[in-house]
Design an enzyme around this catalytic site. Structure first.
Site, PDB file in Angstrom:
ATOM      1  N   GLU A 180       0.907  -1.109  -0.046  1.00 45.75           N
ATOM      2  CA  GLU A 180      -0.094   0.081  -0.166  1.00 45.75           C
ATOM      3  C   GLU A 180       0.910   1.144   0.132  1.00 45.75           C
ATOM      4  OE1 GLU A 180      -2.484   2.716  -0.189  1.00 45.75           O
ATOM      5  OE2 GLU A 180      -3.394   0.421  -0.138  1.00 45.75           O
ATOM      6  N   ILE A 181       0.567   2.011  -0.760  1.00 43.89           N
ATOM      7  CA  ILE A 181       1.456   3.521  -0.968  1.00 43.89           C
ATOM      8  C   ILE A 181       1.002   4.626   0.096  1.00 43.89           C
ATOM      9  CG2 ILE A 181      -0.026   4.547  -2.651  1.00 43.89           C
ATOM     10  CD1 ILE A 181       2.391   5.373  -4.227  1.00 43.89           C
ATOM     11  N   ASN A 211       5.896   1.137  -3.256  1.00 36.90           N
ATOM     12  CA  ASN A 211       5.283   1.661  -4.431  1.00 36.90           C
ATOM     13  C   ASN A 211       5.581   0.417  -5.586  1.00 36.90           C
ATOM     14  OD1 ASN A 211       4.893   2.996  -7.337  1.00 36.90           O
ATOM     15  ND2 ASN A 211       5.584   4.868  -6.650  1.00 36.90           N
ATOM     16  N   THR A 212       4.493   0.055  -6.008  1.00 37.93           N
ATOM     17  CA  THR A 212       4.646  -1.255  -6.717  1.00 37.93           C
ATOM     18  C   THR A 212       5.180  -1.064  -8.264  1.00 37.93           C
ATOM     19  OG1 THR A 212       2.888  -2.515  -5.467  1.00 37.93           O
ATOM     20  CG2 THR A 212       3.473  -3.477  -7.765  1.00 37.93           C
ATOM     21  N   CYS A 239      -7.052  -5.689  -6.592  1.00 40.17           N
ATOM     22  CA  CYS A 239      -8.300  -5.667  -6.543  1.00 40.17           C
ATOM     23  C   CYS A 239      -8.985  -3.984  -6.191  1.00 40.17           C
ATOM     24  CB  CYS A 239      -8.720  -6.255  -4.886  1.00 40.17           C
ATOM     25  SG  CYS A 239      -8.342  -7.960  -4.951  1.00 40.17           S
ATOM     26  N   ASP A 257      -7.069   1.933  -8.672  1.00 37.54           N
ATOM     27  CA  ASP A 257      -7.574   3.259  -9.081  1.00 37.54           C
ATOM     28  C   ASP A 257      -7.783   3.315 -10.526  1.00 37.54           C
ATOM     29  OD1 ASP A 257      -7.834   6.110  -9.775  1.00 37.54           O
ATOM     30  OD2 ASP A 257      -6.195   6.559  -8.042  1.00 37.54           O
ATOM     31  N   GLU A 277     -12.817  -4.163   1.288  1.00 41.95           N
ATOM     32  CA  GLU A 277     -13.845  -2.916   1.605  1.00 41.95           C
ATOM     33  C   GLU A 277     -14.468  -2.377   0.295  1.00 41.95           C
ATOM     34  OE1 GLU A 277     -10.941  -3.459   2.802  1.00 41.95           O
ATOM     35  OE2 GLU A 277     -11.220  -3.557   4.974  1.00 41.95           O
ATOM     36  N   GLU A 278     -13.670  -2.227  -0.770  1.00 41.94           N
ATOM     37  CA  GLU A 278     -14.469  -1.572  -1.940  1.00 41.94           C
ATOM     38  C   GLU A 278     -15.603  -2.784  -2.508  1.00 41.94           C
ATOM     39  OE1 GLU A 278     -14.149   1.132  -3.849  1.00 41.94           O
ATOM     40  OE2 GLU A 278     -13.031   1.808  -2.092  1.00 41.94           O
TER      41      GLU A 278
END
Length: 281
Positions: free
Chosen positions: A122-123, A157-158, A177, A180, A256-257
């Site tokens: 996670e960024i 940062n993938t 998942c 953005d 969550e989304e």
């Protein structure tokens, strides 16, 4: 604005108090870890990352999986003699959730793959901290059973540093998942699925490994399918196999989304892709 400043102070005080609590039974509250939904992956986020996967110290993320032996890795020394070599681990991370958000998939998957290490990437700083605190509380609550020791969360940062963390063919599953969508055409270069990034996923995935994608944005779904189908290292998984995969059910209902889309009666568009063996040279 005094109101905004006061809220920031309360958030900082809450997070500091949690970090000082060595055995936090209470789960963290999201309202103290809120952050903008979007982050620019091309910005300098002052991230810490290893030079190579061999330099990564996973012991703080998966302390229960540190090898009993105190022997150093085969290299014996790191490039910097003042930096201690990373501790040996019993096993490597095999499953990655790119853009893990608040950690719903990690927590749901933990008991399904109890003997496999799974990492959330996670960024966003505060969201990463929330997931780490969530995992810490779950480990305290389940101390007797030893659950949730196999999941961790890392700020990264993938798009820039995936090969710094994972060696070739290390991973068995990659989850993407509800990424953005970056709707504007000039922002498409920031999408997490692209021609260039797919080659990095192919590098990290072992033959037979699976990329799981899900979104509620039809344009993004077609984009991801198009780019993954066009890549010579991947083939799309059949609808029958997809429906039989337990992980698909979990990523559809536990993130969550995913829950938000269900509440709004939205669509969930899913596509899985298998890593093909490398051709004989």
């Amino acid at each position: 604005m005094p109101g905004v400043s006061n809220k920031r102070q309360k958030r900082a005080e809450y997070r500091t108090a949690r970090q000082q609590d060595e055995t936090p039974l209470e789960m963290p509250k999201k309202k103290f870890y809120r952050q903008r939904a979007h982050a620019n992956p091309f910005s300098d986020h002052q991230l810490v990352y290893p030079t190579t996967p061999a330099d990564m110290d996973w012991s703080t993320f998966f302390p229960a999986y540190v090898a009993d032996s105190e022997e150093l890795p085969d290299a014996g020394q790191t490039a910097d003699e003042n930096t201690p070599a990373p501790k040996k681990m019993k096993q490597e991370v095999e499953i990655v959730d790119i853009g893990c958000g608040f950690g719903g998939l990690l927590v749901a998957m933990a008991p399904v793959v109890p003997n496999t290490l799974m990492l959330g990437l996670e960024i966003r700083t505060q969201v990463t901290e929330f997931v780490q605190e969530r995992i810490r509380s779950l480990r305290v609550q389940e101390a007797a059973s030893g659950k949730y020791q196999n999941i961790g969360c890392l700020r990264a940062n993938t798009m820039k540093f995936l090969p710094n963390f994972f060696r070739k063919a290390q991973l068995s599953k990659i989850f993407i998942c509800f990424p953005d969508p970056h709707f504007k055409a000039r922002k498409h270069k920031a999408r997490i699925v692209s021609t260039t990034l797919n080659s990095e996923y192919a590098y990290a995935l072992r033959p037979g490994g699976i990329i799981y994608t899900i979104t509620d944005v039809e344009d993004l779904h077609h984009w991801m399918v198009h780019h993954l189908e066009a890549h010579p290292s991947f083939e799309r998984v059949s609808e029958e196999e997809q429906q039989a995969d337990e992980c698909v059910t979990i990523m559809s209902s536990e993130t969550e989304e995913g829950k938000k889309v269900s509440r709004n009666n939205g669509q969930k568009l899913i596509a899985l892709f298998r890593r093909l063996p490398d051709p004989a040279w």
